[in-house]
Design a protein around this motif. Structure first.
Motif, PDB file in Angstrom:
ATOM      1  N   PRO A 178     -16.570  -8.837  32.986  1.00 43.89           N
ATOM      2  CA  PRO A 178     -16.292  -9.938  32.056  1.00 43.89           C
ATOM      3  C   PRO A 178     -15.507 -11.042  32.747  1.00 43.89           C
ATOM      4  N   LYS A 179     -15.721 -12.257  32.314  1.00 43.95           N
ATOM      5  CA  LYS A 179     -14.986 -13.393  32.851  1.00 43.95           C
ATOM      6  C   LYS A 179     -14.000 -13.898  31.817  1.00 43.95           C
ATOM      7  N   SER A 180     -12.879 -14.354  32.284  1.00 46.67           N
ATOM      8  CA  SER A 180     -11.849 -14.865  31.372  1.00 46.67           C
ATOM      9  C   SER A 180     -11.244 -16.125  31.954  1.00 46.67           C
ATOM     10  N   GLN A 181     -10.633 -16.912  31.076  1.00 47.18           N
ATOM     11  CA  GLN A 181      -9.940 -18.111  31.512  1.00 47.18           C
ATOM     12  C   GLN A 181      -8.737 -18.304  30.609  1.00 47.18           C
ATOM     13  N   PRO A 182      -7.658 -18.881  31.139  1.00 40.42           N
ATOM     14  CA  PRO A 182      -6.456 -19.077  30.314  1.00 40.42           C
ATOM     15  C   PRO A 182      -6.709 -20.071  29.192  1.00 40.42           C
ATOM     16  N   LEU A 183      -5.969 -19.897  28.103  1.00 42.79           N
ATOM     17  CA  LEU A 183      -6.078 -20.831  26.981  1.00 42.79           C
ATOM     18  C   LEU A 183      -5.596 -22.202  27.401  1.00 42.79           C
ATOM     19  N   SER A 184      -6.326 -23.233  26.980  1.00 41.88           N
ATOM     20  CA  SER A 184      -5.829 -24.591  27.175  1.00 41.88           C
ATOM     21  C   SER A 184      -4.645 -24.792  26.236  1.00 41.88           C
ATOM     22  N   GLN A 185      -3.860 -25.826  26.503  1.00 44.32           N
ATOM     23  CA  GLN A 185      -2.711 -26.093  25.641  1.00 44.32           C
ATOM     24  C   GLN A 185      -3.164 -26.364  24.214  1.00 44.32           C
ATOM     25  N   MET A 186      -4.292 -27.084  24.053  1.00 47.50           N
ATOM     26  CA  MET A 186      -4.792 -27.368  22.716  1.00 47.50           C
ATOM     27  C   MET A 186      -5.207 -26.087  22.003  1.00 47.50           C
ATOM     28  N   ARG A 187      -5.960 -25.224  22.695  1.00 49.09           N
ATOM     29  CA  ARG A 187      -6.424 -23.989  22.074  1.00 49.09           C
ATOM     30  C   ARG A 187      -5.252 -23.061  21.745  1.00 49.09           C
ATOM     31  N   ARG A 188      -4.210 -23.085  22.584  1.00 48.65           N
ATOM     32  CA  ARG A 188      -3.032 -22.250  22.338  1.00 48.65           C
ATOM     33  C   ARG A 188      -2.335 -22.659  21.038  1.00 48.65           C
ATOM     34  N   VAL A 189      -2.164 -23.978  20.844  1.00 48.23           N
ATOM     35  CA  VAL A 189      -1.471 -24.455  19.644  1.00 48.23           C
ATOM     36  C   VAL A 189      -2.343 -24.270  18.408  1.00 48.23           C
ATOM     37  N   ILE A 190      -3.665 -24.473  18.533  1.00 46.03           N
ATOM     38  CA  ILE A 190      -4.565 -24.199  17.415  1.00 46.03           C
ATOM     39  C   ILE A 190      -4.415 -22.757  16.965  1.00 46.03           C
ATOM     40  N   SER A 191      -4.376 -21.851  17.936  1.00 48.64           N
ATOM     41  CA  SER A 191      -4.223 -20.423  17.620  1.00 48.64           C
ATOM     42  C   SER A 191      -2.920 -20.168  16.868  1.00 48.64           C
ATOM     43  N   GLN A 192      -1.832 -20.754  17.372  1.00 52.36           N
ATOM     44  CA  GLN A 192      -0.524 -20.522  16.752  1.00 52.36           C
ATOM     45  C   GLN A 192      -0.456 -21.093  15.339  1.00 52.36           C
ATOM     46  N   ARG A 193      -0.928 -22.345  15.180  1.00 49.80           N
ATOM     47  CA  ARG A 193      -0.763 -23.020  13.895  1.00 49.80           C
ATOM     48  C   ARG A 193      -1.697 -22.459  12.820  1.00 49.80           C
ATOM     49  N   LEU A 194      -2.928 -22.129  13.178  1.00 48.73           N
ATOM     50  CA  LEU A 194      -3.846 -21.591  12.181  1.00 48.73           C
ATOM     51  C   LEU A 194      -3.465 -20.172  11.800  1.00 48.73           C
ATOM     52  N   THR A 195      -2.937 -19.400  12.773  1.00 48.09           N
ATOM     53  CA  THR A 195      -2.434 -18.067  12.435  1.00 48.09           C
ATOM     54  C   THR A 195      -1.261 -18.175  11.475  1.00 48.09           C
ATOM     55  N   GLU A 196      -0.357 -19.121  11.761  1.00 46.42           N
ATOM     56  CA  GLU A 196       0.783 -19.348  10.872  1.00 46.42           C
ATOM     57  C   GLU A 196       0.311 -19.750   9.477  1.00 46.42           C
ATOM     58  N   SER A 197      -0.677 -20.648   9.408  1.00 46.61           N
ATOM     59  CA  SER A 197      -1.175 -21.109   8.115  1.00 46.61           C
ATOM     60  C   SER A 197      -1.786 -19.962   7.320  1.00 46.61           C
ATOM     61  N   LYS A 198      -2.637 -19.174   7.964  1.00 49.87           N
ATOM     62  CA  LYS A 198      -3.340 -18.117   7.250  1.00 49.87           C
ATOM     63  C   LYS A 198      -2.399 -16.989   6.827  1.00 49.87           C
ATOM     64  N   GLN A 199      -1.352 -16.749   7.627  1.00 47.89           N
ATOM     65  CA  GLN A 199      -0.439 -15.637   7.334  1.00 47.89           C
ATOM     66  C   GLN A 199       0.673 -16.011   6.362  1.00 47.89           C
ATOM     67  N   THR A 200       1.039 -17.288   6.318  1.00 50.42           N
ATOM     68  CA  THR A 200       2.204 -17.678   5.513  1.00 50.42           C
ATOM     69  C   THR A 200       1.857 -18.493   4.273  1.00 50.42           C
ATOM     70  N   VAL A 201       0.650 -19.065   4.222  1.00 48.04           N
ATOM     71  CA  VAL A 201       0.279 -19.912   3.084  1.00 48.04           C
ATOM     72  C   VAL A 201      -0.620 -19.133   2.130  1.00 48.04           C
ATOM     73  N   PRO A 202      -0.262 -19.077   0.841  1.00 42.77           N
ATOM     74  CA  PRO A 202      -1.121 -18.402  -0.146  1.00 42.77           C
ATOM     75  C   PRO A 202      -2.342 -19.260  -0.478  1.00 42.77           C
ATOM     76  N   HIS A 203      -3.410 -19.078   0.298  1.00 44.83           N
ATOM     77  CA  HIS A 203      -4.638 -19.838   0.090  1.00 44.83           C
ATOM     78  C   HIS A 203      -5.374 -19.377  -1.172  1.00 44.83           C
ATOM     79  N   PHE A 204      -5.984 -20.311  -1.881  1.00 46.94           N
ATOM     80  CA  PHE A 204      -7.020 -19.947  -2.840  1.00 46.94           C
ATOM     81  C   PHE A 204      -8.108 -21.018  -2.756  1.00 46.94           C
ATOM     82  N   TYR A 205      -9.309 -20.699  -3.250  1.00 47.19           N
ATOM     83  CA  TYR A 205     -10.479 -21.523  -2.973  1.00 47.19           C
ATOM     84  C   TYR A 205     -11.255 -21.829  -4.254  1.00 47.19           C
TER      85      TYR A 205
END
Length: 408
Positions: A178-205
């Motif tokens: 398998p090949k891998s590459q480090p997360l770009s700074q943009m992808r790293r922050v997207i990961s952090q912020r969307l994880t925070e949103s999904k885990q801490t915000v009570p979403h409804f649709y």
């Protein structure tokens, strides 16, 4: 005394950045306002300007280097006439905690070798002789997969040639790795912020279908009247442009949705600033249409296209993608019928639109065919309750199905 140049915080969410390129070299005279480096933040590659004047005496962090912490010393300036020897203590202080160490595993007595003491360091924790690098490049061999047999674990030519022989005898082995590459700074922050949103915000649709008959007619009528101007791009109104305008007008009608959550307070925004999701190769960015409710469709359309162009070229200014009170995201161009988006913190909601498709519908007992678009609203229940969300979505549907109402 040397002047410290620190890794700047170029966005509110930035804790570390990728030092992409130095635009000045050691010994260069630097004046206030001179662009000295390029840094990749969580959103874009941005230019860094000097705030002081002097000689760029020492570059502490070479480029490219990833994950440089905010406020870390990256270079030193000397004022005119100041002695070069004055930077020695600063250099030691700046390098020690930040430059990674390379562990020599070639003997049992583990030895730490500072990367600034070794030639030809390949970040992270890889170093090789110039000849080994050249042969590896010619043969297409990844140096990260090799263990060096030279001093301090340095990769030498013999290591590369041995790897070439092994690959020749078992060509399928490389294909299975398998090949891998480090997360770009943009992808790293997207990961952090969307994880925070999904885990801490009570979403409804909430989901609703919209009939686009009148909207499509309006779009065609406007586009048929647009006259090309010599030397100017000939932009046409898109469905998405009108959707953004409808969302802005619905927010104007329901300012309680045009809000953000801030711990112990809810902030109700005084302007309708709609963020529009734009896909990039390295992630997602949301440039902002400010005062979207006050703009004409043609003006809004031109601004959306220009911001998307700047986003893809990495030339957005910070004020063009930071903030926003509501987000619109669209996957209809890929044939996606509907999807539920994750809220862009600290906003209260995000509107996700799917593809317009022909469906058979019944209207007053008569069978008809119409273009129907499915829309999903993701809401933060701490700010927007179910009834408010339903009323907002009904107002949005009303504007979509009767766009002339936006003119009243």
């Amino acid at each position: 005394m040397p002047i410290e140049i620190l890794m700047p915080a170029l966005s509110p969410t930035m804790t570390q950045g990728h030092l992409v390129k130095w635009l000045k070299k050691e010994g260069d005279h630097v004046r206030p306002g001179d662009v000295i480096a390029e840094i990749e933040t969580d959103k874009a590659i941005m230019e860094v300007e000097s705030v002081d004047e002097g000689i760029l005496a020492k570059i502490i962090v070479e480029a490219p280097t990833q994950n440089v912490k905010v406020n870390q010393i990256i270079a030193l300036l000397l004022e005119e006439g100041e002695e070069q020897a004055n930077i020695i203590d600063f250099t030691t202080k700046a390098v020690s905690p930040t430059i990674p160490s390379v562990i020599d595993t070639t003997n049992t007595d583990t030895k730490i070798v500072r990367s600034h003491e070794v030639d030809d360091v390949l970040p992270p924790q890889i170093y090789a002789s110039p000849l080994a690098k050249k042969v590896a490049a010619l043969e297409g061999i990844d140096l990260k997969s090799l263990k060096g047999s030279g001093p301090h674990g340095r990769i030498i030519q013999a290591d590369v040639l041995e790897a070439k022989t092994n690959l020749s005898s078992s060509p399928s082995k490389e294909l299975l790795q398998p090949k891998s590459q480090p997360l770009s700074q943009m992808r790293r922050v997207i990961s952090q912020r969307l994880t925070e949103s999904k885990q801490t915000v009570p979403h409804f649709y909430l989901d609703v279908d919209c009939n686009l008959r009148n909207l499509l007619a309006l779009k065609d009528q406007i586009n048929s009247s647009i006259k090309p101007v010599e030397g100017q791009p000939h932009h046409k109104i898109s469905i998405n442009d009108i959707i953004i305008k409808c969302a802005a007008m619905a927010l104007k009608a329901f300012p309680e949705v045009n809000a953000s959550f801030g711990g112990d307070v809810i902030t109700y925004n005084t302007t309708v600033d709609v963020a529009v999701a734009v896909s990039l190769e390295e992630g997602l960015i949301t440039p902002i249409i400010k005062n979207a409710d006050q703009k004409s469709l043609s003006s809004l359309s031109n601004e959306v296209k220009e911001l998307a162009r700047k986003a893809r070229s990495g030339s957005l200014r910070a004020d063009e993608f930071q903030g926003g009170s509501f987000t619109v995201t669209n996957l209809g161009m890929f044939g996606i019928k509907n999807f539920h988006a994750i809220i862009n913190l600290p906003q209260s909601a995000i509107l996700a639109t799917g593809a317009a498709e022909e469906r058979v519908i019944a209207t007053k007992g008569q069978i008809d065919i119409a273009h129907i678009m499915s829309v999903s609203l993701s809401c933060d229940h701490r700010i927007v309750d179910g009834v408010l969300a339903a009323r907002f979505l009904c107002k949005f549907k009303e504007f979509v199905e009767n766009p002339a109402l936006m003119l009243t």
